[in-house]
Design a protein around this motif. Structure first.
Motif, mmCIF file in Angstrom:
data_model
loop_
_atom_site.group_PDB
_atom_site.id
_atom_site.type_symbol
_atom_site.label_atom_id
_atom_site.label_comp_id
_atom_site.label_asym_id
_atom_site.label_seq_id
_atom_site.Cartn_x
_atom_site.Cartn_y
_atom_site.Cartn_z
ATOM 1 N N ARG A 1 2.820 2.494 8.801
ATOM 2 C CA ARG A 1 1.801 2.145 9.790
ATOM 3 C C ARG A 1 2.413 2.316 11.175
ATOM 4 N N THR B 1 0.809 -1.225 0.000
ATOM 5 C CA THR B 1 0.000 0.000 0.000
ATOM 6 C C THR B 1 0.840 1.272 0.000
ATOM 7 N N GLN B 2 2.180 1.110 0.113
ATOM 8 C CA GLN B 2 3.086 2.261 0.176
ATOM 9 C C GLN B 2 2.702 3.181 1.342
ATOM 10 N N GLN B 3 2.564 2.585 2.531
ATOM 11 C CA GLN B 3 2.172 3.323 3.721
ATOM 12 C C GLN B 3 3.093 3.007 4.894
ATOM 13 N N GLU C 1 -6.422 7.415 9.244
ATOM 14 C CA GLU C 1 -5.678 7.657 8.003
ATOM 15 C C GLU C 1 -5.295 9.131 7.952
ATOM 16 N N VAL D 1 -2.326 5.040 9.703
ATOM 17 C CA VAL D 1 -1.653 4.830 8.426
ATOM 18 C C VAL D 1 -1.358 6.174 7.772
ATOM 19 N N THR E 1 2.668 9.409 -0.234
ATOM 20 C CA THR E 1 2.382 10.686 -0.897
ATOM 21 C C THR E 1 2.077 11.782 0.123
ATOM 22 N N ALA F 1 0.114 7.458 4.038
ATOM 23 C CA ALA F 1 0.567 7.157 2.679
ATOM 24 C C ALA F 1 1.849 7.915 2.376
#
Length: 90
Positions: free
Chosen positions: A21, A17-19, A85, A34, A38, A36
């Motif tokens: 955590r 997920t390119q995260q 998030e 989480v 980005t 991201a």
């Protein structure tokens, strides 16, 4: 910082997920937060090209991320998976 919300010094990278955590604890409940890659790039103004870079930059901005997460937890702004998030507000 609100002492009823604790942030252990733990984080992990989710390649799928390119995260980033990281956990939070509130009244004994474990909450997954989480972030991201980005969003971390927006927050830091740096380009992230690897797991090592992501974790390093997260460490530099950890306090800011925890502050954002704390506010979202207090607002009970959980996503559909029950996670907090993090997003960057413009």
């Amino acid at each position: 910082m609100n002492q009823s919300i604790l942030f252990p010094d733990v984080q992990s990278w989710d390649e799928t997920t390119q995260q980033i955590r990281f956990p939070a604890q509130r009244q004994g409940a474990l909450i997954e937060c989480v972030l991201a890659v980005t969003v971390l790039e927006q927050l830091s103004g740096q380009q992230i090209t690897s797991e090592e870079t992501a974790v390093s930059i997260f460490s530099q901005y950890r306090f800011d991320c925890e502050e954002l997460a704390e506010q979202l937890i207090e607002d009970e702004a959980y996503n559909a998976l029950g996670q907090i998030e993090l997003v960057v507000c413009n």
